[in-house]
Design a protein around this motif. Structure first.
Motif, PDB file in Angstrom:
ATOM      1  N   ALA A 162      61.529  13.338  19.381  1.00 48.61           N
ATOM      2  CA  ALA A 162      62.716  12.477  19.297  1.00 48.61           C
ATOM      3  C   ALA A 162      62.277  11.018  19.299  1.00 48.61           C
ATOM      4  O   ALA A 162      61.516  10.578  20.163  1.00 48.61           O
ATOM      5  CB  ALA A 162      63.644  12.756  20.469  1.00 48.61           C
ATOM      6  N   ARG A 163      62.747  10.271  18.311  1.00 45.87           N
ATOM      7  CA  ARG A 163      62.409   8.854  18.169  1.00 45.87           C
ATOM      8  C   ARG A 163      63.694   8.042  18.094  1.00 45.87           C
ATOM      9  O   ARG A 163      64.628   8.408  17.394  1.00 45.87           O
ATOM     10  CB  ARG A 163      61.613   8.605  16.889  1.00 45.87           C
ATOM     11  CG  ARG A 163      60.466   9.556  16.649  1.00 45.87           C
ATOM     12  CD  ARG A 163      59.238   9.070  17.286  1.00 45.87           C
ATOM     13  NE  ARG A 163      58.118   9.944  16.918  1.00 45.87           N
ATOM     14  CZ  ARG A 163      56.999   9.959  17.578  1.00 45.87           C
ATOM     15  NH1 ARG A 163      56.814   9.175  18.606  1.00 45.87           N
ATOM     16  NH2 ARG A 163      56.031  10.785  17.212  1.00 45.87           N
ATOM     17  N   SER A 180      58.029  14.929   8.709  1.00 44.43           N
ATOM     18  CA  SER A 180      59.054  15.958   8.668  1.00 44.43           C
ATOM     19  C   SER A 180      60.256  15.486   9.482  1.00 44.43           C
ATOM     20  O   SER A 180      60.139  15.273  10.685  1.00 44.43           O
ATOM     21  CB  SER A 180      58.503  17.257   9.257  1.00 44.43           C
ATOM     22  OG  SER A 180      59.536  18.182   9.452  1.00 44.43           O
ATOM     23  N   LEU A 181      61.398  15.315   8.819  1.00 43.82           N
ATOM     24  CA  LEU A 181      62.626  14.932   9.500  1.00 43.82           C
ATOM     25  C   LEU A 181      63.334  16.217   9.909  1.00 43.82           C
ATOM     26  O   LEU A 181      63.827  16.965   9.073  1.00 43.82           O
ATOM     27  CB  LEU A 181      63.520  14.094   8.591  1.00 43.82           C
ATOM     28  CG  LEU A 181      64.868  13.680   9.165  1.00 43.82           C
ATOM     29  CD1 LEU A 181      64.691  12.827  10.421  1.00 43.82           C
ATOM     30  CD2 LEU A 181      65.668  12.921   8.124  1.00 43.82           C
ATOM     31  N   ASP A 182      63.350  16.487  11.224  1.00 40.10           N
ATOM     32  CA  ASP A 182      63.885  17.747  11.716  1.00 40.10           C
ATOM     33  C   ASP A 182      65.362  17.665  12.079  1.00 40.10           C
ATOM     34  O   ASP A 182      66.097  18.635  11.894  1.00 40.10           O
ATOM     35  CB  ASP A 182      63.092  18.207  12.939  1.00 40.10           C
ATOM     36  CG  ASP A 182      61.614  18.400  12.614  1.00 40.10           C
ATOM     37  OD1 ASP A 182      61.315  18.893  11.518  1.00 40.10           O
ATOM     38  OD2 ASP A 182      60.771  18.038  13.450  1.00 40.10           O
ATOM     39  N   SER A 183      65.809  16.537  12.621  1.00 43.93           N
ATOM     40  CA  SER A 183      67.196  16.439  13.076  1.00 43.93           C
ATOM     41  C   SER A 183      67.579  14.971  13.217  1.00 43.93           C
ATOM     42  O   SER A 183      66.722  14.113  13.386  1.00 43.93           O
ATOM     43  CB  SER A 183      67.339  17.143  14.422  1.00 43.93           C
ATOM     44  OG  SER A 183      68.659  17.075  14.879  1.00 43.93           O
ATOM     45  N   ILE A 184      68.887  14.713  13.166  1.00 40.12           N
ATOM     46  CA  ILE A 184      69.430  13.368  13.375  1.00 40.12           C
ATOM     47  C   ILE A 184      70.574  13.478  14.368  1.00 40.12           C
ATOM     48  O   ILE A 184      71.428  14.349  14.234  1.00 40.12           O
ATOM     49  CB  ILE A 184      69.929  12.760  12.051  1.00 40.12           C
ATOM     50  CG1 ILE A 184      68.753  12.524  11.109  1.00 40.12           C
ATOM     51  CG2 ILE A 184      70.690  11.461  12.304  1.00 40.12           C
ATOM     52  CD1 ILE A 184      69.157  12.036   9.732  1.00 40.12           C
ATOM     53  N   MET A 185      70.551  12.596  15.367  1.00 43.50           N
ATOM     54  CA  MET A 185      71.621  12.559  16.370  1.00 43.50           C
ATOM     55  C   MET A 185      72.160  11.140  16.437  1.00 43.50           C
ATOM     56  O   MET A 185      71.421  10.212  16.767  1.00 43.50           O
ATOM     57  CB  MET A 185      71.080  12.996  17.727  1.00 43.50           C
ATOM     58  CG  MET A 185      70.619  14.436  17.747  1.00 43.50           C
ATOM     59  SD  MET A 185      69.817  14.904  19.274  1.00 43.50           S
ATOM     60  CE  MET A 185      68.144  14.363  18.917  1.00 43.50           C
ATOM     61  N   LEU A 186      73.434  10.980  16.089  1.00 42.68           N
ATOM     62  CA  LEU A 186      74.063   9.671  16.100  1.00 42.68           C
ATOM     63  C   LEU A 186      75.116   9.630  17.195  1.00 42.68           C
ATOM     64  O   LEU A 186      75.943  10.517  17.304  1.00 42.68           O
ATOM     65  CB  LEU A 186      74.722   9.379  14.748  1.00 42.68           C
ATOM     66  CG  LEU A 186      73.791   9.284  13.550  1.00 42.68           C
ATOM     67  CD1 LEU A 186      74.597   9.108  12.282  1.00 42.68           C
ATOM     68  CD2 LEU A 186      72.821   8.141  13.712  1.00 42.68           C
ATOM     69  N   GLY A 187      75.067   8.582  17.993  1.00 40.57           N
ATOM     70  CA  GLY A 187      76.059   8.385  19.040  1.00 40.57           C
ATOM     71  C   GLY A 187      76.508   6.943  19.036  1.00 40.57           C
ATOM     72  O   GLY A 187      75.950   6.110  18.322  1.00 40.57           O
ATOM     73  N   PRO A 188      77.516   6.618  19.822  1.00 40.84           N
ATOM     74  CA  PRO A 188      78.000   5.236  19.833  1.00 40.84           C
ATOM     75  C   PRO A 188      76.972   4.252  20.392  1.00 40.84           C
ATOM     76  O   PRO A 188      76.945   3.098  19.980  1.00 40.84           O
ATOM     77  CB  PRO A 188      79.248   5.289  20.719  1.00 40.84           C
ATOM     78  CG  PRO A 188      79.177   6.577  21.451  1.00 40.84           C
ATOM     79  CD  PRO A 188      78.286   7.490  20.690  1.00 40.84           C
TER      80      PRO A 188
END
Length: 90
Positions: free
Chosen positions: A65-66, A46-54
């Motif tokens: 969180a992976r 289950s993909l719950d969220s994506i967080m992209l940063g620099p």
């Protein structure tokens, strides 16, 4: 006089039988598209969220969180985190 009453009734019947089309609301946000790709014999995630940063790319998979490149579970590796999906190697 009788013809005057029948004609509006016929017009109403004709309009009620006309096909109805739904109108698209231009102010409504687009419907999110879900991508479900599950291998025939592989586990489901289950993909719950994506967080992209620099500096880092993180995906919340099954509530955890992976980081990109992390290995978890039975050798599952998070290969790449995209803005709308992730790539896993099972």
């Amino acid at each position: 006089m009788r013809l005057g009453l029948v004609f509006p009734g016929m017009v109403l019947m004709a309009l009620s039988a006309a096909p109805v089309w739904a109108l698209n609301d231009p102010t409504r946000p687009p419907t999110p598209v879900t991508h479900e790709a599950v291998a025939e014999s592989g586990p489901a995630f289950s993909l719950d969220s994506i967080m992209l940063g620099p500096a880092r790319k993180i995906a919340v998979i099954d509530g955890v969180a992976r980081r990109q490149g992390e290995v978890f579970g039975d050798g599952v590796k998070l290969l790449h985190v995209y803005p709308d999906r992730v790539q896993l190697r099972v």
